[in-house]
Design a protein around this motif. Structure first.
Motif, PDB file in Angstrom:
ATOM      1  N   ARG A  36       9.106   5.607   3.383  1.00  0.00           N
ATOM      2  CA  ARG A  36       8.582   6.571   2.412  1.00  0.00           C
ATOM      3  C   ARG A  36       9.653   7.580   1.999  1.00  0.00           C
ATOM      4  NH1 ARG A  36       3.241   9.389   4.246  1.00  0.00           N
ATOM      5  NH2 ARG A  36       3.527  10.219   2.133  1.00  0.00           N
ATOM      6  N   ASN A  37      10.521   7.951   2.916  1.00  0.00           N
ATOM      7  CA  ASN A  37      11.604   8.868   2.573  1.00  0.00           C
ATOM      8  C   ASN A  37      12.538   8.245   1.539  1.00  0.00           C
ATOM      9  OD1 ASN A  37      13.402  11.243   2.997  1.00  0.00           O
ATOM     10  ND2 ASN A  37      14.765   9.699   3.873  1.00  0.00           N
TER      11      ASN A  37
ATOM     12  N   LEU B  66       0.833  -1.208   0.000  1.00  0.00           N
ATOM     13  CA  LEU B  66       0.000   0.000   0.000  1.00  0.00           C
ATOM     14  C   LEU B  66       0.867   1.256   0.000  1.00  0.00           C
ATOM     15  CD1 LEU B  66      -2.941   0.941   0.057  1.00  0.00           C
ATOM     16  CD2 LEU B  66      -2.816   0.956   2.558  1.00  0.00           C
ATOM     17  N   ILE B  67       1.977   1.222   0.711  1.00  0.00           N
ATOM     18  CA  ILE B  67       2.889   2.370   0.735  1.00  0.00           C
ATOM     19  C   ILE B  67       3.464   2.618  -0.653  1.00  0.00           C
ATOM     20  CG2 ILE B  67       5.084   3.228   1.655  1.00  0.00           C
ATOM     21  CD1 ILE B  67       4.448   1.734   4.240  1.00  0.00           C
ATOM     22  N   LEU B  68       3.733   1.546  -1.375  1.00  0.00           N
ATOM     23  CA  LEU B  68       4.282   1.676  -2.723  1.00  0.00           C
ATOM     24  C   LEU B  68       3.250   2.186  -3.721  1.00  0.00           C
ATOM     25  CD1 LEU B  68       6.375  -1.627  -2.903  1.00  0.00           C
ATOM     26  CD2 LEU B  68       7.268   0.693  -2.713  1.00  0.00           C
ATOM     27  N   SER B  69       2.019   1.654  -3.606  1.00  0.00           N
ATOM     28  CA  SER B  69       0.999   1.966  -4.614  1.00  0.00           C
ATOM     29  C   SER B  69       0.191   3.213  -4.287  1.00  0.00           C
ATOM     30  CB  SER B  69       0.049   0.772  -4.787  1.00  0.00           C
ATOM     31  OG  SER B  69      -0.603   0.470  -3.558  1.00  0.00           O
ATOM     32  N   ASP B  70      -0.083   3.462  -3.000  1.00  0.00           N
ATOM     33  CA  ASP B  70      -0.936   4.588  -2.623  1.00  0.00           C
ATOM     34  C   ASP B  70      -0.437   5.204  -1.312  1.00  0.00           C
ATOM     35  OD1 ASP B  70      -2.948   6.440  -2.451  1.00  0.00           O
ATOM     36  OD2 ASP B  70      -4.540   5.010  -1.947  1.00  0.00           O
ATOM     37  N   PRO B  71       0.686   5.940  -1.340  1.00  0.00           N
ATOM     38  CA  PRO B  71       1.247   6.502  -0.105  1.00  0.00           C
ATOM     39  C   PRO B  71       0.362   7.550   0.549  1.00  0.00           C
ATOM     40  CG  PRO B  71       2.396   7.362  -2.042  1.00  0.00           C
ATOM     41  CD  PRO B  71       1.500   6.260  -2.526  1.00  0.00           C
ATOM     42  N   GLY B  72      -0.648   8.052  -0.160  1.00  0.00           N
ATOM     43  CA  GLY B  72      -1.531   9.054   0.428  1.00  0.00           C
ATOM     44  C   GLY B  72      -2.778   8.477   1.057  1.00  0.00           C
ATOM     45  N   SER B  73      -2.892   7.152   1.136  1.00  0.00           N
ATOM     46  CA  SER B  73      -4.087   6.524   1.692  1.00  0.00           C
ATOM     47  C   SER B  73      -4.179   6.766   3.199  1.00  0.00           C
ATOM     48  CB  SER B  73      -4.073   5.022   1.407  1.00  0.00           C
ATOM     49  OG  SER B  73      -3.024   4.393   2.121  1.00  0.00           O
ATOM     50  N   PRO B  74      -5.395   6.707   3.770  1.00  0.00           N
ATOM     51  CA  PRO B  74      -5.563   6.934   5.216  1.00  0.00           C
ATOM     52  C   PRO B  74      -4.765   5.957   6.072  1.00  0.00           C
ATOM     53  CG  PRO B  74      -7.679   7.059   4.097  1.00  0.00           C
ATOM     54  CD  PRO B  74      -6.698   6.576   3.081  1.00  0.00           C
ATOM     55  N   VAL B  75      -4.669   4.691   5.639  1.00  0.00           N
ATOM     56  CA  VAL B  75      -3.916   3.698   6.414  1.00  0.00           C
ATOM     57  C   VAL B  75      -2.447   4.088   6.502  1.00  0.00           C
ATOM     58  CG1 VAL B  75      -3.183   1.287   6.509  1.00  0.00           C
ATOM     59  CG2 VAL B  75      -5.518   1.846   5.834  1.00  0.00           C
ATOM     60  N   VAL B  76      -1.883   4.481   5.381  1.00  0.00           N
ATOM     61  CA  VAL B  76      -0.474   4.896   5.366  1.00  0.00           C
ATOM     62  C   VAL B  76      -0.280   6.150   6.220  1.00  0.00           C
ATOM     63  CG1 VAL B  76       1.430   5.662   3.908  1.00  0.00           C
ATOM     64  CG2 VAL B  76      -0.085   3.844   3.111  1.00  0.00           C
ATOM     65  N   LYS B  77      -1.250   7.057   6.186  1.00  0.00           N
ATOM     66  CA  LYS B  77      -1.160   8.273   7.004  1.00  0.00           C
ATOM     67  C   LYS B  77      -1.123   7.914   8.492  1.00  0.00           C
ATOM     68  CE  LYS B  77      -1.501  11.557   3.814  1.00  0.00           C
ATOM     69  NZ  LYS B  77      -0.447  12.579   3.600  1.00  0.00           N
ATOM     70  N   VAL B  78      -1.966   6.948   8.886  1.00  0.00           N
ATOM     71  CA  VAL B  78      -1.984   6.529  10.288  1.00  0.00           C
ATOM     72  C   VAL B  78      -0.628   5.962  10.689  1.00  0.00           C
ATOM     73  CG1 VAL B  78      -2.976   4.885  11.923  1.00  0.00           C
ATOM     74  CG2 VAL B  78      -4.467   6.144  10.359  1.00  0.00           C
ATOM     75  N   PHE B  79      -0.084   5.082   9.846  1.00  0.00           N
ATOM     76  CA  PHE B  79       1.222   4.500  10.135  1.00  0.00           C
ATOM     77  C   PHE B  79       2.318   5.573  10.160  1.00  0.00           C
ATOM     78  CE2 PHE B  79      -0.271   0.195   8.480  1.00  0.00           C
ATOM     79  CZ  PHE B  79      -0.331  -0.342   9.761  1.00  0.00           C
ATOM     80  N   THR B  80       2.162   6.597   9.331  1.00  0.00           N
ATOM     81  CA  THR B  80       3.176   7.646   9.258  1.00  0.00           C
ATOM     82  C   THR B  80       3.209   8.499  10.523  1.00  0.00           C
ATOM     83  OG1 THR B  80       2.952   7.763   6.841  1.00  0.00           O
ATOM     84  CG2 THR B  80       3.979   9.636   7.932  1.00  0.00           C
ATOM     85  N   TYR B  81       2.045   8.735  11.126  1.00  0.00           N
ATOM     86  CA  TYR B  81       1.989   9.640  12.271  1.00  0.00           C
ATOM     87  C   TYR B  81       1.841   8.931  13.617  1.00  0.00           C
ATOM     88  CZ  TYR B  81       1.418  13.243   8.727  1.00  0.00           C
ATOM     89  OH  TYR B  81       1.612  14.067   7.646  1.00  0.00           O
ATOM     90  N   PHE B  82       1.473   7.645  13.628  1.00  0.00           N
ATOM     91  CA  PHE B  82       1.414   6.932  14.912  1.00  0.00           C
ATOM     92  C   PHE B  82       2.841   6.794  15.432  1.00  0.00           C
ATOM     93  CE2 PHE B  82       1.427   2.978  17.438  1.00  0.00           C
ATOM     94  CZ  PHE B  82       0.533   3.369  18.431  1.00  0.00           C
ATOM     95  N   PRO B  83       3.112   7.230  16.680  1.00  0.00           N
ATOM     96  CA  PRO B  83       4.497   7.362  17.151  1.00  0.00           C
ATOM     97  C   PRO B  83       5.377   6.137  16.947  1.00  0.00           C
ATOM     98  CG  PRO B  83       2.988   8.343  18.735  1.00  0.00           C
ATOM     99  CD  PRO B  83       2.139   7.681  17.702  1.00  0.00           C
ATOM    100  N   PHE B  84       4.891   4.956  17.306  1.00  0.00           N
ATOM    101  CA  PHE B  84       5.755   3.788  17.300  1.00  0.00           C
ATOM    102  C   PHE B  84       5.843   3.107  15.936  1.00  0.00           C
ATOM    103  CE2 PHE B  84       4.772   4.266  21.799  1.00  0.00           C
ATOM    104  CZ  PHE B  84       6.048   4.215  22.331  1.00  0.00           C
ATOM    105  N   SER B  85       5.028   3.527  14.993  1.00  0.00           N
ATOM    106  CA  SER B  85       5.179   3.037  13.614  1.00  0.00           C
ATOM    107  C   SER B  85       5.731   4.122  12.704  1.00  0.00           C
ATOM    108  CB  SER B  85       3.832   2.546  13.068  1.00  0.00           C
ATOM    109  OG  SER B  85       2.895   3.610  12.990  1.00  0.00           O
ATOM    110  N   ALA B  86       5.803   5.346  13.217  1.00  0.00           N
ATOM    111  CA  ALA B  86       6.252   6.482  12.403  1.00  0.00           C
ATOM    112  C   ALA B  86       7.686   6.335  11.899  1.00  0.00           C
ATOM    113  CB  ALA B  86       6.090   7.779  13.188  1.00  0.00           C
ATOM    114  N   PRO B  87       8.648   5.916  12.742  1.00  0.00           N
ATOM    115  CA  PRO B  87      10.022   5.847  12.229  1.00  0.00           C
ATOM    116  C   PRO B  87      10.164   4.926  11.023  1.00  0.00           C
ATOM    117  CG  PRO B  87      10.021   5.722  14.619  1.00  0.00           C
ATOM    118  CD  PRO B  87       8.597   5.624  14.186  1.00  0.00           C
TER     119      PRO B  87
END
Length: 405
Positions: free
Chosen positions: A352-353, A325-346
């Motif tokens: 994604r970087n 999902l990160i590869l195909s749709d990095p703007g999806s809500p699931v990816v956003k949650v993983f990006t900003y949730f503290p322990f999955s953010a790094p």
């Protein structure tokens, strides 16, 4: 005085760790194991390639029925085959053991399956029948086409050179993501190598019943921060121990033993991607280190603390399940949650970087979040350690600590 205590703690913890045999055994066993596995895989790959090549060249005696008209009598004979006309009789001959093998080529081998019957010679040796059939058909096609260039194109043997542009400049393409993604690998190595050590760093004093004595001479903040800095320093030693042999091996073996001959210039990424990767790595380490020290501060024994380490590690691997999902749709809500949730953010942000889908604004938010929450986690760890230092046999109640002034 506080700075003096901090230096003392860092020096003491760092030297104490380096003097442990277990530290060097754990550190050195990884590159040794990687070298052994790499050698075995390389050797196995070479052996498998030789085995397939040997099977294709192996002289065998077989019968064949060619309804496609591709295989000439000369080719069939040179391959060790004898042409037959009765399909069922040839199969029965193999079944009864009077014939070693039989190959049936249908009228349209491109659409219908080529049938191979043979005497069972074991899991690997039996593959030589299909290998001979494949080679015989490949030679037959070459003879029919009678054009090496067309044959190579039909087989997909086409070479490409690719040049990609980004913002008017030549980009490194796939190779440019290697260096930014290396921060993700470093993050996993640091936490997996040092996480358990961080978790148990405050439990040792409690198990040895020396916490009160330590706190009479060292400020709790200096103690916790000093332990984290010392562990980070030992982690740097581990990374160098692992990284130097790998880098040297890559430089020496480029183009050999299956290692791609990649130009070093192609590996140079954008400075901004490297800066973001370094900051996310640092912020992620501070957050996880603070959380692990806080957990260790409330646990009475190392055994209890180790049980919590697994839960922390799981949060690091959860984002990997969302890689497609990160590869195909990095703007999806699931990816956003993983990006900003503290322990999955790094993990998510570093991934994604490296892939180039993390915007500057998102990177700034994640970095700020990690450093702020990391500082808060360390402050909480200090408070938990101060109040939990005398709880030798029971866990510290988080509610009771937070309600105390």
């Amino acid at each position: 005085m506080g700075h003096h205590n901090l230096r003392t703690v860092v020096r003491f913890e760092f030297l104490r760790t380096l003097k442990k045999k277990s530290f060097w055994i754990t550190t050195l066993i990884v590159p040794v194991a990687i070298g052994i596995v790499f050698s075995l895989v390389s050797f196995s790959g070479a052996s498998a390639s030789k085995s397939v090549s040997a099977q294709q060249r192996a002289p065998i005696s077989f019968a064949y029925l060619d309804e496609s008209g591709l295989i000439s009598d000369k080719l069939g004979k040179e391959s060790g085959g004898t042409r037959v006309t009765d399909l069922q009789a040839a199969i029965d001959a193999v079944r009864t053991g009077s014939s070693d093998a039989f190959i049936y080529v249908p009228r349209s081998p491109a659409h219908d399956k080529v049938q191979v019957y043979g005497k069972d010679l074991g899991l690997f040796e039996s593959g030589k029948y299909s290998a001979v059939a494949t080679r015989m058909l490949a030679v037959a096609v070459k003879e029919k086409v009678n054009n090496p260039e067309l044959t190579a194109l039909a087989a997909g043997k086409v070479s490409f050179t690719e040049t990609m542009f980004k913002d008017g400049k030549t980009s490194g393409g796939i190779y440019a993501v290697i260096a930014p993604l290396a921060f993700l690998g470093l993050f996993y190595l640091v936490i997996l190598f040092l996480g358990n050590q961080i978790l148990n760093s405050t439990v040792e004093e409690k198990e040895n019943r020396v916490t009160e004595i330590v706190l009479t001479s060292v400020n709790p903040t200096s103690l916790i921060v000093g332990k984290i800095l010392a562990i980070l320093a030992t982690g740097a030693v581990q990374m160098l121990t692992l990284g130097v042999p790998v880098a040297a091996g890559f430089m020496l073996l480029r183009g050999y033993a299956g290692i791609p001959d990649i130009s070093l210039a192609a590996l140079i990424p954008e400075p901004s991607a490297m800066m973001v990767g370094a900051l996310v790595l640092a912020g992620g380490f501070i957050l996880f280190a603070g959380a692990l020290v806080a957990l260790g501060s409330v646990m009475p024994t190392a055994k209890d603390a180790n049980g919590m380490f697994g839960a922390i590690v799981i949060t690091m691997f959860v984002p990997l399940y969302a890689v497609p999902l990160i590869l195909s749709d990095p703007g999806s809500p699931v990816v956003k949650v993983f990006t900003y949730f503290p322990f999955s953010a790094p993990v998510t942000a570093l991934l994604r970087n490296g892939l180039g889908s993390l915007s500057g604004g998102e990177a700034a938010v994640v970095i700020a979040e990690l450093f702020i929450l990391g500082a808060a986690a360390i402050a909480l760890a200090v408070k938990l350690f101060r109040h939990g230092s005398i709880h030798y046999t029971s866990r510290v109640s988080l509610k009771s600590v937070l309600t105390k002034p």
